[in-house]
Design a protein around this motif. Structure first.
Motif, PDB file in Angstrom:
ATOM      1  N   LEU A  38       0.785  -1.238   0.000  1.00  0.00           N
ATOM      2  CA  LEU A  38       0.000   0.000   0.000  1.00  0.00           C
ATOM      3  C   LEU A  38       0.818   1.289   0.000  1.00  0.00           C
ATOM      4  N   PRO A  39       1.766   1.469   0.941  1.00  0.00           N
ATOM      5  CA  PRO A  39       2.519   2.735   0.926  1.00  0.00           C
ATOM      6  C   PRO A  39       3.248   2.937  -0.403  1.00  0.00           C
ATOM      7  N   ALA A  40       3.847   1.864  -0.922  1.00  0.00           N
ATOM      8  CA  ALA A  40       4.593   1.979  -2.176  1.00  0.00           C
ATOM      9  C   ALA A  40       3.659   2.358  -3.328  1.00  0.00           C
ATOM     10  N   LEU A  41       2.477   1.766  -3.337  1.00  0.00           N
ATOM     11  CA  LEU A  41       1.504   2.086  -4.385  1.00  0.00           C
ATOM     12  C   LEU A  41       1.081   3.551  -4.304  1.00  0.00           C
TER      13      LEU A  41
ATOM     14  N   GLY B 202      10.848   2.142   9.293  1.00  0.00           N
ATOM     15  CA  GLY B 202      11.048   2.010   7.852  1.00  0.00           C
ATOM     16  C   GLY B 202      11.067   3.360   7.140  1.00  0.00           C
ATOM     17  N   LEU B 203      10.432   4.368   7.743  1.00  0.00           N
ATOM     18  CA  LEU B 203      10.330   5.672   7.064  1.00  0.00           C
ATOM     19  C   LEU B 203      11.682   6.346   6.867  1.00  0.00           C
ATOM     20  N   PRO B 204      12.478   6.534   7.941  1.00  0.00           N
ATOM     21  CA  PRO B 204      13.798   7.133   7.697  1.00  0.00           C
ATOM     22  C   PRO B 204      14.680   6.266   6.807  1.00  0.00           C
ATOM     23  N   LEU B 205      14.554   4.938   6.963  1.00  0.00           N
ATOM     24  CA  LEU B 205      15.362   4.061   6.108  1.00  0.00           C
ATOM     25  C   LEU B 205      15.035   4.300   4.640  1.00  0.00           C
ATOM     26  N   ALA B 206      13.756   4.569   4.357  1.00  0.00           N
ATOM     27  CA  ALA B 206      13.339   4.775   2.975  1.00  0.00           C
ATOM     28  C   ALA B 206      13.646   6.196   2.503  1.00  0.00           C
ATOM     29  N   PHE B 207      13.254   7.172   3.327  1.00  0.00           N
ATOM     30  CA  PHE B 207      13.367   8.567   2.871  1.00  0.00           C
ATOM     31  C   PHE B 207      14.811   9.060   2.891  1.00  0.00           C
TER      32      PHE B 207
ATOM     33  N   LEU C   1      10.098  -0.006  -0.881  1.00  0.00           N
ATOM     34  CA  LEU C   1       9.253   0.292   0.280  1.00  0.00           C
ATOM     35  C   LEU C   1       8.331  -0.876   0.636  1.00  0.00           C
ATOM     36  N   VAL C   2       8.122  -1.767  -0.340  1.00  0.00           N
ATOM     37  CA  VAL C   2       7.335  -2.978  -0.041  1.00  0.00           C
ATOM     38  C   VAL C   2       8.023  -3.737   1.097  1.00  0.00           C
ATOM     39  N   ALA C   3       9.343  -3.809   1.017  1.00  0.00           N
ATOM     40  CA  ALA C   3      10.087  -4.509   2.063  1.00  0.00           C
ATOM     41  C   ALA C   3      10.245  -3.653   3.314  1.00  0.00           C
TER      42      ALA C   3
ATOM     43  N   ARG D 118       6.276 -13.786   0.926  1.00  0.00           N
ATOM     44  CA  ARG D 118       5.140 -12.933   1.234  1.00  0.00           C
ATOM     45  C   ARG D 118       5.189 -11.597   0.485  1.00  0.00           C
ATOM     46  N   LEU D 119       6.404 -11.127   0.215  1.00  0.00           N
ATOM     47  CA  LEU D 119       6.547  -9.804  -0.401  1.00  0.00           C
ATOM     48  C   LEU D 119       6.391  -9.846  -1.914  1.00  0.00           C
ATOM     49  N   LEU D 120       6.369 -11.063  -2.493  1.00  0.00           N
ATOM     50  CA  LEU D 120       6.353 -11.164  -3.951  1.00  0.00           C
ATOM     51  C   LEU D 120       5.093 -10.575  -4.591  1.00  0.00           C
ATOM     52  N   PRO D 121       3.888 -10.899  -4.101  1.00  0.00           N
ATOM     53  CA  PRO D 121       2.702 -10.332  -4.767  1.00  0.00           C
ATOM     54  C   PRO D 121       2.700  -8.801  -4.744  1.00  0.00           C
ATOM     55  N   GLY D 122       3.045  -8.224  -3.585  1.00  0.00           N
ATOM     56  CA  GLY D 122       3.062  -6.760  -3.471  1.00  0.00           C
ATOM     57  C   GLY D 122       4.079  -6.142  -4.415  1.00  0.00           C
ATOM     58  N   THR D 123       5.248  -6.794  -4.510  1.00  0.00           N
ATOM     59  CA  THR D 123       6.291  -6.305  -5.408  1.00  0.00           C
ATOM     60  C   THR D 123       5.791  -6.304  -6.856  1.00  0.00           C
ATOM     61  N   ALA D 124       5.134  -7.387  -7.249  1.00  0.00           N
ATOM     62  CA  ALA D 124       4.629  -7.499  -8.616  1.00  0.00           C
ATOM     63  C   ALA D 124       3.610  -6.397  -8.901  1.00  0.00           C
TER      64      ALA D 124
END
Lengths: 277, 368
Positions: A43-46, A199-204, A89-91, A135-141
């Motif tokens: 969701l966040p990545a989308l 995860g937010l600082p790691l991503a941003f 960000l999915v991960a 588990r992360l594969l569908p979201g990544t796709a």
């Protein structure tokens, strides 16, 4: 010991079989409750894919955008730059869902009961770890699919997509060790939610969303040292550059190292906890 | 070699461990800081026995089970399970099945999934695990609920499922830590039946309980524990005989003197005669199981032509023994459980499940 040789003894599962059983248990639970396991990570990545491509499309005109450094590989506009980064960000923002059941098992005493069955405690971590990746594969796709529709660029076909997916899965595995360590210490099934802001600082503060060149100095320094940055750079190469260039093996080696390190920490924490009684 | 079956209708199995006792405990002690949870306990449980460990909350029962099940390290002392030292955790774990006070289960799984998981982890292949799960579900009467989520189970069903999980690997020794605490009377009786069936199929059962009736009904021998230490050990009958006193209460029309003079020469040194507040004559015998002796004395009274208006012979209950040995009753709910148990069992179990706390399932009397 001679006298009790004939006692029937349950042998305990081999490590491989135990890992498979734990994986299967996680998969069954996830299919029953797909929200936190499959939907939430995407969701966040989308959201960012849709919003950022619309809002920041002209960031490419900003001074310094094309400055060298880690983001030299991007060739197209911001959309092409964003997609291989935002997919990480999915991960990062959906990580560690399987730490909830680990904490619950420890808290309820279920873990202790399972431990008496003979399989090594570590297999409960490894089985979960493998499921974290799957588990992360569908979201990544989904994120990659939507991203490509919203202006993402993929020059390397299925190979590029597969490499990016592998990097997301490995990043999820590497990061999950942090969740397991905290879950073992706190035995709080809310662990994945409580750690999510991390995860937010790691991503941003990485090269996932904006290039180093447009960051303020302090952020650029952090981003250069953020282990997410080289992974994002490899992902960007995989989609828009030469997938076999230097970034990929470096990122894979880095992730493998972090997977080993965080899971060694989680295993040690588990061993300490079990020995503490 | 051993054919412990744990299936419905299974016949007795030959003992395991080839002659060594099922459980040998010598001077086992556990301290948590300054507190002594288990205080120098020693006992032996022979194969095929149901051994009761009776005590109130906080008396060290769970800690004892945890040490014997290799989950808590003793401060000092030794113990062996079928000859295997408890310091050899891997070996001991293969010989035992354990249920803890709170049924520890994953409520999101179905009963069948849980048991197949447990069977797989204990070393069975996929097909064997499936078969075994079906077998143990049948043993505990949950076959029809195999594909129901555990979250929808009642407390009694969870407890039975928990016992089923302990049976998966057909262990020769079972540790059941308060298997009926918190259950309603029907479920409690169902669990008792299962425990008897397990014994019939050759298993040794170490049963902790705070219910006197449970210990009395199930255990061939029992230890009464108080503040971590064993204060008495033996069969329920022996404990009653040793630590209790049968009383004869005779109500009559003011013939106390006549009764006294009739019995005077017959009373043993340890027996005595008194008059209670209602004017009844109370004869206290030396044993807690003095039924035959009571008949002798009553025959004397009858022979003297005395006809009581009311007569009661009361053998000692396990509760009397418990109070005598530990100074207080075992608990609110369990008192009077030697008598009609229908309703007081229910209130007892509620009280107990409420008070034994430990929401994390590690047992109220233990720290983690």
């Amino acid at each position: 010991m001679n006298e009790s040789r004939n006692v029937l003894e349950a042998p305990g599962a081999t490590a491989g079989r135990a890992v498979g059983l734990v994986f299967r248990r996680q998969a069954t639970a996830a299919l029953r409750d797909p929200g936190p396991h499959f939907v939430l990570p995407a969701l966040p990545a989308l959201l960012m894919t849709v919003v950022f491509t619309a809002l920041f499309d002209r960031i490419g005109d900003a001074p310094g955008y094309d400055a060298g450094g880690l983001d030299r590989s991007h060739a197209g506009g911001y959309d092409a730059f964003l997609i291989p980064g935002v997919v990480m960000l999915v991960a990062l923002l959906g990580a560690g869902a399987t730490s909830a059941s680990l904490a619950a098992d420890l808290r309820s005493g279920y873990f202790e009961r399972l431990r008496l069955l003979g399989a090594r405690p570590g297999t409960h971590l490894t089985g979960r770890l493998l499921f974290e990746a799957v588990r992360l594969l569908p979201g990544t796709a989904v994120v990659l699919g939507v991203g490509l529709v919203f202006g993402g660029d993929n020059r390397n076909g299925i190979v590029g997509l597969a490499l990016v997916t592998m990097l997301v899965a490995m990043l999820g595995m590497a990061y999950s060790g942090v969740f397991y360590t905290v879950a073992i210490r706190t035995t709080d099934p809310q662990t994945p939610f409580q750690l999510q802001p991390l995860g937010l600082p790691l991503a941003f503060l990485s090269t996932a969303l904006v290039p180093l060149g447009v960051m303020p100095g302090w952020a650029e320094t952090i981003a250069r040292w953020n282990p997410v940055s080289p992974v994002v750079d490899a992902s960007r190469q995989a989609l828009t550059g030469d997938p076999w260039a230097g970034e990929l093996p470096g990122a894979v080696a880095l992730l493998a190292g972090i997977i080993v390190a965080t899971h060694a920490l989680a295993s040690l924490t588990l061993r300490r906890r079990l020995a503490g009684s | 070699m051993v054919t412990i079956n744990y299936a419905v209708g299974a016949g007795p199995a030959p003992g395991s461990g080839q002659g060594s006792p099922a459980i040998e405990v010598a001077h086992l002690t556990k301290r948590f800081g300054p507190a002594v949870a288990v205080d120098d306990v020693s006992f032996t449980v022979e194969q095929g026995e149901i051994f009761g460990y009776l005590g109130r909350n906080g008396s060290g029962k769970t800690t004892t089970v945890r040490m014997l099940a290799t989950l808590t390290r003793p401060t000092s002392g030794q113990a062996r399970i079928c000859g295997a030292d408890i310091t050899d955790a891997r070996r001991v774990r293969r010989l035992i099945g354990v249920t803890m006070q709170e049924a520890a289960l994953d409520e999101a799984m179905t009963a069948g999934e849980h048991l197949r998981f447990v069977a797989g982890l204990s070393g069975l292949g996929r097909a064997a695990a499936r078969r075994r799960a079906e077998e143990v579900l049948e043993v505990v009467g949950l076959s029809r609920d195999a594909e129901v989520r555990i979250g929808a189970f009642s407390g009694g069903m969870k407890r039975r499922l928990d016992i089923a999980s302990a049976l998966i690997s057909r262990p020769p020794v079972l540790f059941l830590d308060e298997p009926t605490t918190g259950l309603d009377p029907q479920s409690r009786r169902a669990v008792w039946e299962e425990i008897r069936t397990l014994q019939a199929s050759g298993a040794t059962v170490f049963l902790t309980t705070q219910y006197l009736e449970e210990a009395d009904q199930l255990a061939g021998r029992l230890a009464i524990v108080d503040a971590g230490a064993i204060v008495a050990e033996g069969s329920p009958r022996k404990l009653k005989a040793d630590h209790g006193r049968t009383t004869i209460t005779v109500a009559h029309n003011g013939v106390a003197g006549q009764i006294e003079s009739t019995l005077k020469g017959d009373l043993l040194a340890d027996e005595h005669l008194a008059t209670d507040g209602s004017g009844r004559t109370v004869i206290t015998l030396s044993s807690g199981t003095g039924g035959e002796r009571a008949l002798e004395l009553l025959a004397r009274i009858q022979g003297a032509g005395i006809s009581p208006t009311h007569l009661a012979v009361t053998e000692t209950s396990l509760e009397d023994v418990f109070i005598r040995l530990t100074g207080t009753a075992i608990g609110v709910g369990a008192s009077g459980s030697d008598g009609a148990s229908g309703s007081d069992g229910a209130s007892g179990s509620d009280g107990a499940s409420g008070s034994d706390g430990a929401p994390d399932g590690t047992g109220g009397e233990d720290r983690r």
